[in-house]
Design a protein around this motif. Structure first.
Motif, PDB file in Angstrom:
ATOM      1  N   LYS A  17     -22.591  -4.405   8.774  1.00 30.73           N
ATOM      2  CA  LYS A  17     -23.841  -5.134   8.575  1.00 30.73           C
ATOM      3  C   LYS A  17     -24.946  -4.908   9.540  1.00 30.73           C
ATOM      4  O   LYS A  17     -24.699  -4.901  10.677  1.00 30.73           O
ATOM      5  CB  LYS A  17     -23.576  -6.596   8.599  1.00 30.73           C
ATOM      6  N   TRP A  19     -27.453  -6.643  11.464  1.00 27.69           N
ATOM      7  CA  TRP A  19     -28.025  -8.248  11.739  1.00 27.69           C
ATOM      8  C   TRP A  19     -28.706  -8.389  13.188  1.00 27.69           C
ATOM      9  O   TRP A  19     -27.822  -7.814  14.164  1.00 27.69           O
ATOM     10  CB  TRP A  19     -26.769  -9.345  11.633  1.00 27.69           C
ATOM     11  N   LYS A  21     -32.546  -7.722  15.235  1.00 26.02           N
ATOM     12  CA  LYS A  21     -33.547  -6.721  15.778  1.00 26.02           C
ATOM     13  C   LYS A  21     -33.756  -6.493  17.206  1.00 26.02           C
ATOM     14  O   LYS A  21     -33.819  -7.717  17.700  1.00 26.02           O
ATOM     15  CB  LYS A  21     -34.775  -6.954  14.995  1.00 26.02           C
ATOM     16  N   VAL A  27     -39.261  -3.152  13.383  1.00 23.59           N
ATOM     17  CA  VAL A  27     -37.987  -3.300  12.587  1.00 23.59           C
ATOM     18  C   VAL A  27     -36.980  -2.285  12.897  1.00 23.59           C
ATOM     19  O   VAL A  27     -36.388  -1.681  12.178  1.00 23.59           O
ATOM     20  CB  VAL A  27     -38.167  -3.350  11.075  1.00 23.59           C
ATOM     21  N   ARG A  73     -46.026  -7.186   6.082  1.00 20.06           N
ATOM     22  CA  ARG A  73     -44.974  -5.978   5.557  1.00 20.06           C
ATOM     23  C   ARG A  73     -45.337  -5.085   4.616  1.00 20.06           C
ATOM     24  O   ARG A  73     -45.244  -3.982   4.878  1.00 20.06           O
ATOM     25  CB  ARG A  73     -43.671  -6.804   5.231  1.00 20.06           C
ATOM     26  N   SER A 142     -38.783  -4.139   4.997  1.00 18.18           N
ATOM     27  CA  SER A 142     -37.668  -4.913   5.146  1.00 18.18           C
ATOM     28  C   SER A 142     -36.412  -4.009   5.739  1.00 18.18           C
ATOM     29  O   SER A 142     -36.472  -2.766   5.274  1.00 18.18           O
ATOM     30  CB  SER A 142     -37.076  -5.529   3.748  1.00 18.18           C
ATOM     31  N   SER A 198     -33.354 -14.554   6.341  1.00 14.46           N
ATOM     32  CA  SER A 198     -32.819 -13.459   7.314  1.00 14.46           C
ATOM     33  C   SER A 198     -33.834 -13.160   8.526  1.00 14.46           C
ATOM     34  O   SER A 198     -33.149 -12.844   9.738  1.00 14.46           O
ATOM     35  CB  SER A 198     -32.357 -12.151   6.566  1.00 14.46           C
ATOM     36  N   ILE A 199     -34.918 -13.338   8.382  1.00 18.89           N
ATOM     37  CA  ILE A 199     -35.855 -12.844   9.450  1.00 18.89           C
ATOM     38  C   ILE A 199     -35.726 -13.869  10.494  1.00 18.89           C
ATOM     39  O   ILE A 199     -35.155 -13.593  11.564  1.00 18.89           O
ATOM     40  CB  ILE A 199     -37.396 -12.858   9.180  1.00 18.89           C
ATOM     41  N   ALA A 293     -27.239 -13.171   3.806  1.00 22.46           N
ATOM     42  CA  ALA A 293     -27.567 -14.089   4.204  1.00 22.46           C
ATOM     43  C   ALA A 293     -27.660 -15.159   3.023  1.00 22.46           C
ATOM     44  O   ALA A 293     -28.845 -15.785   2.867  1.00 22.46           O
ATOM     45  CB  ALA A 293     -28.844 -13.937   4.947  1.00 22.46           C
TER      46      ALA A 293
END
Ligand code: DP6
Length: 384
Positions: A17, A19, A21, A27, A73, A142, A198-199, A293
Motif C-alpha cells: 500500500k 499511505w 506523502k 505528491v 489537482r 491522485s 485519504s488526503i 480507505a
C-alpha cells in the motif's frame, strides 16, 4: 490531426500500500507500492477530450454533470501536460472540453478518482503527442493514479528527486498475461458512515502516527522485494500473506494516528476473519485481502478457487434474495451451496442477509485503452 480522443482506464488496487506523502505538493509518497490494474471491461473510467479553436473556455463534465475546472489537482495535471506538449503552441492555447464518466456501480466507494486521473492524463498525452512514461503526470491528480496509468502488475517508485519529483514514476513489472489465473473480487460492503478522505487521513497519519516512519523506512522496502519475488515466481502463498499483512499494517498505522483513523467496519473485519478461517481450513493461503480507505475489501484468488470461496462467503454473509440478480457484476460466476465438510471446519457465525451490497468479479487488465470515436462520452451522453 484528430482533436479529440477517448480512453478507458481501470483502477489499480495496491497489494503493497501507498499511505503517506513526504511532499504533499508534488505528491511524493513515503514508500514505494505495488498494485494490480483491473480489467477495464468491468470497472472503468472513460474520458473524452477535445481541443478546439472555437471553444471559449475550458470545461469539464463528470458523470454528465458540469464541474469546476478550478480543482487544483486537475490544474496541476493540465499544467504538467502542457509543459511537455509536442504540438504547435497555438494548439496548446486552444480551450479544452473534458467529458468523463465511470461505469462503477453508484456509491461503490471505489477509487474512481485514481482511474479518472490516469484516464485523463493518458488521453491528454495522446492529444498533445507526449511520448514516454506519463505516470508521473497522473500522480499530480491522485497518488494512486500513478499506478493506474499502466496495465498488469505495476510498481510505483518513490524516487529520490525531492525538488521536482521527476523520478517518482511507476511502470509495469509484468503484463496481465504473466499470471493469467489471478482473479479479483471487489466486495462492496453496505456502509453509511462518512470516512476520512485519504488526503486528510494520510496527513494526519504522517503527522501523528509513530509507526508511519518505521513502516516507510524499515518494512515497506523489504516487503516490496518479497512481493516482487512472489509475483515473479507466481507464488500465491507468498503473495497472499504479504498482501494481507500489508493491508493490516496500513490500517494499523492509521489506528496509531491521533485521533485514530479507522476505515474498516464490522463487515470488513468479519470478511478478514472469515478469510483467515477459510485459509486455515484449506491448509494454506487460497484468498488474499486488501482494504483501502473505506470498508470495501478487494480479494485476490486463483480462478480455480473462486466458486468454492464464494459459496463460503455467501453462507456466512447471505445475499438478500430480491437483489440477487443485481448482486454479481463483472464476469459470470457460479453460485453453489457451500460444501458441508468445509463449513464444519470453519467456525464462524452467519450474519444477517444484506451486509454485502454486491461483488464485482474481474481479472488483471492491460491498462489504459484508446476507444474509437463512436464510443466518445460526449456523443453517448447526447443519446442517453
Ligand atoms: C488507500 O491516491 O486516493 O488507496 O494521493 O492523496 O490522491 P492522494 O491519495 P489516493 O490514495 C489512496 C491510497 C490507498 C492505497 C493505495 O492505493 O496504495
Amino acid at each position: 490531426m484528430a482533436n479529440s480522443v477517448t480512453f478507458a482506464t481501470s483502477i489499480n488496487m495496491s497489494v503493497i500500500k501507498y499511505w503517506g506523502k513526504r511532499n504533499e505538493e508534488l505528491v511524493l509518497p513515503m514508500n514505494g507500492s505495488i498494485g494490480l490494474t483491473m480489467d477495464s471491461e468491468h470497472l472503468c473510467a472513460k474520458t473524452t477530450i477535445e481541443i478546439n479553436p472555437e471553444f471559449k473556455e475550458d470545461r469539464i463534465w463528470l458523470n454528465g454533470k458540469e464541474e469546476t475546472m478550478q480543482n487544483p489537482r486537475l490544474q496541476n495535471c493540465l499544467r504538467e501536460i502542457k509543459k511537455r506538449a509536442q504540438v504547435p503552441q497555438q494548439m496548446v492555447n486552444w480551450k479544452i472540453h473534458i467529458w468523463s464518466e465511470n461505469n462503477f456501480p453508484t456509491a461503490a466507494g471505489l477509487a474512481s478518482s485514481a482511474a479518472g486521473y490516469a484516464c485523463l492524463t493518458t488521453a491528454l498525452a495522446k492529444l498533445y503527442k507526449i511520448e514516454g512514461n506519463i505516470s508521473g503526470i497522473a500522480r499530480f491528480g491522485s497518488g494512486s493514479a500513478c499506478r493506474a496509468a499502466h496495465g498488469g502488475f505495476v510498481r510505483w517508485y518513490p524516487g529520490f528527486d525531492d525538488l521536482t519529483g521527476s523520478d517518482c514514476i511507476s511502470e509495469t513489472i509484468f503484463p496481465a498475461s504473466h499470471w493469467p489465473e489471478m482473479r479479483i473480487l471487489v466486495v462492496v460492503v453496505n456502509d453509511s458512515k462518512k470516512k476520512v478522505s485519504s488526503i486528510e487521513g494520510m496527513t494526519r497519519t504522517v503527522q501523528t502516527s509513530e509507526f508511519m516512519k518505521y513502516r516507510a523506512e524499515k518494512i515497506s522496502p523489504k516487503r516490496i522485494d518479497q512481493m516482487l519475488e512472489a509475483i515473479t515466481n507466481k507464488d500465491f502463498e507468498m503473495f497472499a500473506e504479504l498482501t494481507n499483512r500489508d493491508s493490516n499494517e496500513m490500517h494499523g498505522v492509521c489506528w496509531a494516528a491521533y485521533p485514530p483513523i479507522f476505515y474498516n467496519n464490522d463487515t470488513t473485519l468479519g470478511i478478514i476473519e472469515l478469510i483467515h478461517l477459510y485459509n486455515n481450513a484449506k491448509g494454506g493461503h487460497k484468498v488474499a485481502y486488501t482494504v483501502d480507505a473505506g470498508p470495501n475489501a478487494t480479494l485476490f484468488l486463483l480462478e480455480k478457487d473462486v466458486t468454492e470461496f464464494l459459496s463460503i462467503l455467501h453462507h456466512h454473509f447471505p445475499i438478500i434474495e430480491e437483489v440477487i440478480s443485481e448482486y454479481f457484476k463483472g464476469m459470470p460466476v457460479g453460485n453453489i451451496p457451500a460444501p458441508q465438510e468445509l463449513l464444519e471446519r470453519i467456525k464462524y457465525p452467519t450474519n444477517k442477509p444484506g451486509k454485502l451490497k454486491y461483488i464485482i468479479y474481474t481479472k488483471v487488465g492491460d491498462g489504459p485503452k484508446q476507444l474509437p470515436d463512436c464510443e466518445a462520452v460526449n456523443l453517448q451522453s447526447q443519446f442517453k
